[in-house]
Scaffold this active site. Structure first.
Site, short mmCIF file in Angstrom:
data_model
loop_
_atom_site.label_atom_id
_atom_site.label_comp_id
_atom_site.label_asym_id
_atom_site.label_seq_id
_atom_site.Cartn_x
_atom_site.Cartn_y
_atom_site.Cartn_z
N ASP A 154 -36.08 -8.41 -29.24
CA ASP A 154 -35.14 -7.29 -29.16
C ASP A 154 -35.75 -6.09 -29.88
OD1 ASP A 154 -32.59 -5.76 -29.20
OD2 ASP A 154 -31.72 -7.69 -28.66
N ASP A 200 -24.33 -9.01 -26.43
CA ASP A 200 -25.72 -8.55 -26.36
C ASP A 200 -26.61 -9.70 -26.80
OD1 ASP A 200 -27.99 -7.11 -26.02
OD2 ASP A 200 -27.44 -5.47 -27.37
N ILE A 201 -26.98 -10.54 -25.83
CA ILE A 201 -27.68 -11.79 -26.15
C ILE A 201 -29.11 -11.79 -25.65
CG2 ILE A 201 -25.50 -13.08 -26.22
CD1 ILE A 201 -26.25 -14.29 -23.48
N LYS A 202 -29.43 -10.96 -24.68
CA LYS A 202 -30.79 -10.82 -24.13
C LYS A 202 -31.45 -12.19 -23.89
CE LYS A 202 -31.64 -6.11 -25.82
NZ LYS A 202 -30.50 -5.88 -26.73
N ARG A 203 -30.71 -13.10 -23.27
CA ARG A 203 -31.25 -14.41 -22.96
C ARG A 203 -31.98 -14.37 -21.62
NH1 ARG A 203 -29.64 -14.68 -27.93
NH2 ARG A 203 -28.27 -16.36 -28.61
#
Lengths: 309, 309
Positions: free
Chosen positions: A108, B103-106
């Site tokens: 991130d 908001d995990i951006k997996r």
């Protein structure tokens, strides 16, 4: 920690990692039933079943292997109780002196990557205390956001002597959608590999870097190229077994010293008892089947390495 | 859920999202002290401070805004107690009828992405029960692993009428390392944008798709191009305020209908009381300062949109 990983691979003669990625349908009925009796058909029940399953697999294989790789998604799907089972698994494996690779694929913007790094491989400051939250030894990272998404992990890992594996070329069928796109005539994954090598140069253990790479067993030719681009990086190789990779495909992921790669199998080991080949163990003895599958995997890889000499 | 997001943006006239990304040093002393008195300087104490902080921010802003975006890393760094605070925050915001963007951006190989999708926007099967674990309304996703890392989220979201924002061009300084690399003369992020548009075509709400994109406010020219490439995708725009973006930079992220973008600010709102501009509120009234910062942000963006007409 990269020195420990290397030493353990040399000692066990097993360049492998067991992927602790339990799906409920891998877990034998007797374990599920017992957990559900105690906790109901709840997230807590599922988490207890996962933990008991993992524990038995670890107890039956830890002397043969250097490392485990719990995939956090398989725990996260069961919410907080699932993540408690993840944490218990990490702690238990470290007690057994296994090197624990947290397969978290995070990444991130800088301050946010710093928070992930703190939580997974570092210690968080709370008042006067510095507390480790998940405390894995290595983590996997996604590089799409660029260098400043990786540096916070390097900073924390330098302090803690821990390491990372950065996604370069992944094992899944669609991995080429973006990773294979040609940039100045060369695939993007090669550029990522070059960055991994560069980031790793400043963060070396005795013979290998703390900054490793993920390259799928399903793409052996690319593995061969990437091995040369990143000579000092350990390559974590998923995709063996259930995803299609075999020992003979893996020879070129290794360096001439016989080191530099560590091959993961998840389903192929933890759910081995479901394969015809290991069916004679029976569901009750799933962990003995896992042990037999570890032995077969080690023999397959070492045999291929021997044959290639 | 994309229809609900659009309707709420129209009702509040506020195309913004408040980023609930609490760092301990944003949290006023009186809240930290109270939490530490009760739980000690522990992960539990930190989590309690975060939760009380979030609750007060939400109570003072929820009527002005359509949506919040808790960044899970900020909770994950405090381990299990931190993630419990994340879950409490998600639940509380949904009770307040806010649209919650996790908001995990997996992103991972198919079966693993399916587990993440199940845990964050779906329901997991445990025996006869189907249980929601984290239960956000939208999630952010990382596309580096390609289409088959995204499809499982599309499948689950179709069932649950939920949605996603896929990283296309991120707001951080190094985002260009890989995202800007030229593929056939065009930057990679444009290719990713085209895929987002394509994935979204088959999963439309009334006027916008359930498949949105993340494009940083810090790259307004790229935002203008990407707006055209993905006409039916909502763009989640981080990087406003603390990271440098301003209302006038954001005009081209919106469509002519005045919709299509939702701008995030985290620090700029939740830690507004630390800015000179809002210092008169005092630390005790941090949530009133956050409310004033929301009002200023909405005025800035709407003013810029009005001026561009």
């Amino acid at each position: 920690m990269i020195n420990k990983l290397t030493a353990k691979i040399q000692k066990t003669k097993a360049p492998i990692v067991v992927g602790l990625d339990p799906m409920l349908n891998y877990i034998p009925k007797h374990i599920q039933e017992k957990a559900f009796q105690e906790f109901g058909e709840t997230l807590e029940g599922a988490a207890e079943a996962i933990w008991q399953f993992n524990k038995e697999i670890v107890d039956k294989t830890y002397d043969l292997i250097p490392s485990v790789k719990p995939q956090i998604a398989m725990y996260e799907q069961f919410g907080i109780p699932g993540l408690q089972a993840f944490k218990k698994t990490v702690d238990y494996c470290r007690e057994k002196d296994l090197v624990v690779i947290g397969d978290i694929k995070r990444g991130d913007i800088g301050s946010t990557s710093a928070a992930y790094a703190t939580g997974h491989v570092g210690k968080v400051q709370v008042g006067k205390n510095r507390i480790a939250a998940f405390d894995e030894d290595f983590v996997t990272l996604n590089p799409y956001m660029g260098a400043d998404s990786i540096y916070p992990f390097i900073d924390v890992c330098k302090e803690e002597k821990k390491g990372m594996f950065i996604l370069v070329k992944t094992s899944n069928p669609s991995s080429g959608d973006f990773q294979d796109q040609l940039v100045d005539g060369r695939p993007l994954y090669e550029l990522v590999g070059e960055k991994v090598a560069q980031w790793g140069e400043d963060f070396m253990g005795d013979s290998y870097s703390y900054v490793g790479a993920v390259v799928g067993a399903t793409y052996p030719e690319m593995g061969k190229t990437l091995r040369k681009i990143m000579p000092k990086s350990y390559i974590l190789v998923p995709g063996y077994g259930a995803q299609g990779g075999q020992g003979k495909d893996l020879v070129h992921f290794f360096n001439e010293d016989g080191l530099g790669a560590i091959v993961n199998s998840s389903r192929g080991i933890i759910a081995a008892y479901k394969q015809e080949k290991y069916a004679n163990f029976g569901e009750e003895n799933f962990a003995d089947a896992a042990r037999a599958a570890v032995e077969a995997m080690v023999a397959d890889i070492n045999g291929a390495l021997e044959a290639a000499k």
